[in-house]
Design a protein around this motif. Structure first.
Motif, PDB file in Angstrom:
ATOM      1  N   THR A 145      32.237 -13.593 120.821  1.00  0.00           N
ATOM      2  CA  THR A 145      32.673 -13.079 122.116  1.00  0.00           C
ATOM      3  C   THR A 145      31.452 -13.022 123.030  1.00  0.00           C
ATOM      4  N   VAL A 146      31.532 -13.700 124.162  1.00  0.00           N
ATOM      5  CA  VAL A 146      30.476 -13.661 125.166  1.00  0.00           C
ATOM      6  C   VAL A 146      30.887 -12.627 126.212  1.00  0.00           C
ATOM      7  N   TRP A 147      30.027 -11.646 126.460  1.00  0.00           N
ATOM      8  CA  TRP A 147      30.340 -10.596 127.414  1.00  0.00           C
ATOM      9  C   TRP A 147      29.324 -10.587 128.561  1.00  0.00           C
ATOM     10  N   ALA A 148      29.772 -10.077 129.690  1.00  0.00           N
ATOM     11  CA  ALA A 148      28.904  -9.928 130.862  1.00  0.00           C
ATOM     12  C   ALA A 148      29.373  -8.722 131.654  1.00  0.00           C
ATOM     13  N   GLU A 149      28.450  -8.025 132.280  1.00  0.00           N
ATOM     14  CA  GLU A 149      28.778  -6.827 133.053  1.00  0.00           C
ATOM     15  C   GLU A 149      28.236  -6.943 134.473  1.00  0.00           C
ATOM     16  N   LEU A 150      29.056  -6.544 135.436  1.00  0.00           N
ATOM     17  CA  LEU A 150      28.673  -6.531 136.843  1.00  0.00           C
ATOM     18  C   LEU A 150      28.926  -5.146 137.408  1.00  0.00           C
ATOM     19  N   GLY A 151      28.094  -4.739 138.379  1.00  0.00           N
ATOM     20  CA  GLY A 151      28.261  -3.440 139.000  1.00  0.00           C
ATOM     21  C   GLY A 151      29.410  -3.428 139.998  1.00  0.00           C
ATOM     22  N   ASN A 195      35.107   2.066 137.040  1.00  0.00           N
ATOM     23  CA  ASN A 195      34.755   2.489 138.398  1.00  0.00           C
ATOM     24  C   ASN A 195      33.269   2.363 138.709  1.00  0.00           C
ATOM     25  N   LYS A 196      32.447   2.045 137.733  1.00  0.00           N
ATOM     26  CA  LYS A 196      31.025   1.802 137.967  1.00  0.00           C
ATOM     27  C   LYS A 196      30.624   0.389 137.545  1.00  0.00           C
ATOM     28  N   VAL A 197      31.189  -0.059 136.441  1.00  0.00           N
ATOM     29  CA  VAL A 197      30.846  -1.376 135.886  1.00  0.00           C
ATOM     30  C   VAL A 197      32.125  -2.073 135.446  1.00  0.00           C
ATOM     31  N   ILE A 198      32.188  -3.376 135.688  1.00  0.00           N
ATOM     32  CA  ILE A 198      33.273  -4.179 135.140  1.00  0.00           C
ATOM     33  C   ILE A 198      32.692  -5.066 134.052  1.00  0.00           C
TER      34      ILE A 198
END
Length: 213
Positions: free
Chosen positions: A204-210, A151-154
């Motif tokens: 594993t390549v990860w990324a986070e979006l708001g 609910n804040k970051v995906i």
């Protein structure tokens, strides 16, 4: 922005595997406690009355129905996790985008209520496309796509068996063909990085979006 940190600032580390749409940390609903009744005063016995006919069951009151927000937005349910196996599949980029779009609908990012929310959802879909495409071009194809939302970051994770280290091309030249994928990821995301398990091939390549406001 680091490309080697396994987790972004404030990240709680890998979540346990869950089925599609699984939630974590849901609290049970507790009903209101009733007060104690006042002691009764004894009265004189009375003659027994005739038995009355059984009454029909009463309909449930409106207060017993689950509350629905006025704006139709989904209730917060803790971190949601979804996984998609991509190993051996064809057309993995559109497959990953469709899977991610379904998750965004389930988590309330779509349908968008405004331009900002629409832009946030499109950024997520674009980053998924770039991560999966990068795995196809430089790591013999992706093994799995993992999505997690609180609910804040995906958080988006694409695992593969490649040994290379993804990085944005420096300096970045918009007119030069190729090399734009990780630059786009860097520009759109709060943070991103690479996780490697000791003794295990791949990464594993990860990324986070708001999340949208």
């Amino acid at each position: 922005m680091s490309t080697t940190r396994p987790y972004s600032p404030g990240d709680r580390g890998p979540e346990p595997s869950g089925a599609s749409g699984a939630s974590e940390g849901e609290a049970p609903v507790v009903g209101a406690a009733t007060g104690a009744a006042a002691p009764s005063v004894p009265t004189a016995p009375t003659a027994p009355s005739a038995p009355s006919a059984p009454s029909a069951p009463s309909a449930p009151s409106a207060s017993s129905a689950p509350a629905v927000p006025a704006d139709g937005a989904p209730q917060a349910r803790g971190r949601q996790v979804r996984r998609l196996r991509l190993e051996g599949e064809s057309g993995v980029v559109p497959l990953a985008r469709d899977f991610t779009r379904q998750a965004l609908y389930a988590w309330g990012w779509l349908p968008a209520a405004g331009a900002d929310q629409q832009a946030a959802a499109e950024d997520v879909l674009l980053v998924v496309s770039e991560l999966v495409t990068n795995a196809c071009l430089h790591a013999e194809g992706p093994d799995e796509l993992r999505l997690a939302c609180d609910n804040k970051v995906i958080r988006l994770e694409v695992s593969d068996r490649g040994a290379g280290q993804p990085s944005p091309r420096t300096p970045h030249r918009a007119g030069r063909p190729g090399g734009h994928g990780m630059f786009i990821v860097q520009r759109l995301c709060l943070d991103w990085g690479v996780v490697r398990a000791p003794g295990t091939p791949g990464k594993t390549v990860w990324a986070e979006l708001g999340a949208p406001a």
